[in-house]
Design a protein around this motif. Structure first.
Motif, PDB file in Angstrom:
ATOM      1  N   HIS A 231       0.833  -1.200   0.000  1.00  0.00           N
ATOM      2  CA  HIS A 231       0.000   0.000   0.000  1.00  0.00           C
ATOM      3  C   HIS A 231       0.868   1.251   0.000  1.00  0.00           C
ATOM      4  CE1 HIS A 231      -2.088   3.287   2.179  1.00  0.00           C
ATOM      5  NE2 HIS A 231      -3.162   2.880   1.519  1.00  0.00           N
ATOM      6  N   ASP A 232       1.875   1.272   0.883  1.00  0.00           N
ATOM      7  CA  ASP A 232       2.733   2.450   0.998  1.00  0.00           C
ATOM      8  C   ASP A 232       3.677   2.580  -0.195  1.00  0.00           C
ATOM      9  OD1 ASP A 232       1.413   2.741   3.366  1.00  0.00           O
ATOM     10  OD2 ASP A 232       3.085   2.098   4.633  1.00  0.00           O
ATOM     11  N   TRP A 311      -0.314   8.601 -12.035  1.00  0.00           N
ATOM     12  CA  TRP A 311       0.239   8.054 -10.802  1.00  0.00           C
ATOM     13  C   TRP A 311       1.041   6.786 -11.123  1.00  0.00           C
ATOM     14  CZ3 TRP A 311      -3.336   7.280  -5.874  1.00  0.00           C
ATOM     15  CH2 TRP A 311      -2.521   7.141  -4.737  1.00  0.00           C
ATOM     16  N   LEU A 312       2.120   6.587 -10.424  1.00  0.00           N
ATOM     17  CA  LEU A 312       2.919   5.357 -10.525  1.00  0.00           C
ATOM     18  C   LEU A 312       3.519   5.165 -11.925  1.00  0.00           C
ATOM     19  CD1 LEU A 312       3.684   3.011  -8.592  1.00  0.00           C
ATOM     20  CD2 LEU A 312       1.836   1.700  -9.595  1.00  0.00           C
ATOM     21  N   ALA A 313       4.218   6.184 -12.393  1.00  0.00           N
ATOM     22  CA  ALA A 313       4.915   6.069 -13.679  1.00  0.00           C
ATOM     23  C   ALA A 313       6.009   5.022 -13.587  1.00  0.00           C
ATOM     24  CB  ALA A 313       5.509   7.414 -14.071  1.00  0.00           C
ATOM     25  N   ASP A 314       6.376   4.458 -14.739  1.00  0.00           N
ATOM     26  CA  ASP A 314       7.382   3.385 -14.764  1.00  0.00           C
ATOM     27  C   ASP A 314       8.728   3.821 -14.179  1.00  0.00           C
ATOM     28  OD1 ASP A 314       5.416   1.956 -15.971  1.00  0.00           O
ATOM     29  OD2 ASP A 314       6.602   1.356 -17.717  1.00  0.00           O
ATOM     30  N   ASP A 315       9.035   5.113 -14.283  1.00  0.00           N
ATOM     31  CA  ASP A 315      10.330   5.597 -13.787  1.00  0.00           C
ATOM     32  C   ASP A 315      10.219   6.232 -12.404  1.00  0.00           C
ATOM     33  OD1 ASP A 315       8.888   7.826 -14.497  1.00  0.00           O
ATOM     34  OD2 ASP A 315      10.488   8.777 -15.653  1.00  0.00           O
ATOM     35  N   SER A 316       9.095   5.990 -11.717  1.00  0.00           N
ATOM     36  CA  SER A 316       8.883   6.597 -10.400  1.00  0.00           C
ATOM     37  C   SER A 316       9.543   5.767  -9.301  1.00  0.00           C
ATOM     38  CB  SER A 316       7.387   6.730 -10.113  1.00  0.00           C
ATOM     39  OG  SER A 316       6.795   5.437  -9.993  1.00  0.00           O
ATOM     40  N   LEU A 317       9.744   6.417  -8.170  1.00  0.00           N
ATOM     41  CA  LEU A 317      10.297   5.726  -7.003  1.00  0.00           C
ATOM     42  C   LEU A 317       9.336   4.645  -6.535  1.00  0.00           C
ATOM     43  CD1 LEU A 317      12.537   5.576  -4.847  1.00  0.00           C
ATOM     44  CD2 LEU A 317      11.278   7.313  -3.547  1.00  0.00           C
ATOM     45  N   ALA A 318       8.037   4.927  -6.605  1.00  0.00           N
ATOM     46  CA  ALA A 318       7.035   3.952  -6.183  1.00  0.00           C
ATOM     47  C   ALA A 318       7.129   2.671  -7.006  1.00  0.00           C
ATOM     48  CB  ALA A 318       5.636   4.557  -6.308  1.00  0.00           C
TER      49      ALA A 318
END
Length: 341
Positions: A231-232, A311-318
């Protein structure tokens, strides 16, 4: 020891350099809380006063020892701890030395940011965690502001290590990169901050408490630890509350990892444990890439179904957090986090 200087002479020099005007004879007879109070008063002073860019606390620590491997000592340690040297000291001088060593020991741990015995140092429960109410009360009310600031930084370092061990990456990074908008700076090492000590302590404690309370809120909701982390990780940070849609996305990823990903990389590489990626056969590399790409596609599928656009792009930290989580699961490290935090 300096050439030609006796143990008594060296001790006298230390008292002159670090305890000028301090009645060590009277203080060395103190016991219990009175001795602790004197010790804290001296450590606070030594952390506050500086010689060059470094506090006197670090200089005093280096008079006897250092625990930082590879750190250049400001001066060579003096062998006043050896039985041979102590034989040359009077009982009065030995009383002074024992007290100085107690002060120097706490100076060492605080100035180099090592964990220490909280009960002995502060008279509070010896549990280096933000949920230790006695410790938090001491840190937020004590008059020894420098000691509180350095102790809170040690608490932060310890928490980062715990979260790293438990693979709770958003919490680990949240603390490591904590930024104060009010003071426009990272809440980093005490020596390099311009944040006032009490504010520094409050900022760090508030953030550590927020993370802990979020974690235990998830446990109260009967969420499995890995589900809380997923979740986080989808947020890329520690949110202020649990989001129902994000929890649904996390549950889908959890189910996929549990049934489709768990142990797949271990099966793929069981004969190549300890082999670097570059030395693996092409077939193993290809199979590994295929398994992880399927998981990446699952993340994208969940993203498109549950999360807002962008939200949640492929290059994101998430996204990186989730892929790291999937990689651990693929290697068979799944649900070990249940007891890690």
């Amino acid at each position: 020891m300096r050439k030609g200087m006796t143990a008594s002479g060296m001790l006298a020099q230390i008292k002159k350099d670090f305890f000028k005007g301090v009645n060590l004879s009277a203080a060395s007879k103190l016991e219990g809380d009175a001795r602790r109070t004197f010790r804290l008063l001296q450590v606070e002073r030594l952390l506050t006063e500086k010689m060059g860019n470094d506090p006197l606390a670090m200089w005093l620590s280096d008079m006897f020892w250092t625990a930082d491997e590879g750190r250049q000592l400001m001066m060579p340690p003096h062998p006043l701890l050896s039985p041979q040297e102590q034989q040359g000291l009077t009982d009065r001088e030995m009383g002074h030395l024992r007290l100085i060593l107690e002060i120097a020991g706490l100076c060492h741990d605080l100035s180099l940011h090592y964990s220490f015995d909280l009960k002995k140092a502060f008279g509070v429960k010896d549990h280096l965690w933000v949920m230790n109410k006695q410790l938090v009360e001491w840190l937020t009310t004590t008059e020894y502001e420098q000691i509180a600031m350095h102790t809170t930084y040690i608490l932060k370092k310890h928490a980062i290590n715990v979260y790293a061990f438990g693979h709770y990456l958003p919490a680990q990074d949240e603390l490591a990169d904590l930024y104060s908008l009010k003071y426009r700076q990272l809440v980093g090492i005490p020596y390099s901050t311009t944040i006032p000590p009490r504010e520094y302590v409050k900022i760090l404690l508030d953030e550590m408490l927020r993370i802990e309370r979020h974690w235990w809120r998830g446990r109260k909701l009967k969420l499995r630890p890995d589900l809380v982390m997923l979740h986080d990780e989808l947020f890329g940070a520690i949110p202020y509350q649990f989001n129902k849609r994000v929890l649904k996305a996390a549950q889908e990823l959890y189910d996929y990892m549990d049934t489709q990903l768990y142990g797949q990389l271990t099966k793929n590489e069981h004969n190549y444990m300890g082999t670097s990626w570059d030395d693996l056969p092409k077939s193993v590399k290809r199979k590994t890439a295929e398994i992880l790409e399927r998981f990446a596609n699952k993340i994208r599928e969940v993203r498109d179904q549950y999360l807002p656009q962008g939200w949640l792009a492929d290059d994101s930290l998430a996204f990186s957090y989730l892929m790291e989580h999937g990689h651990r699961c693929g290697h068979g490290w799944w649900r070990e986090e249940d007891e890690a935090l």
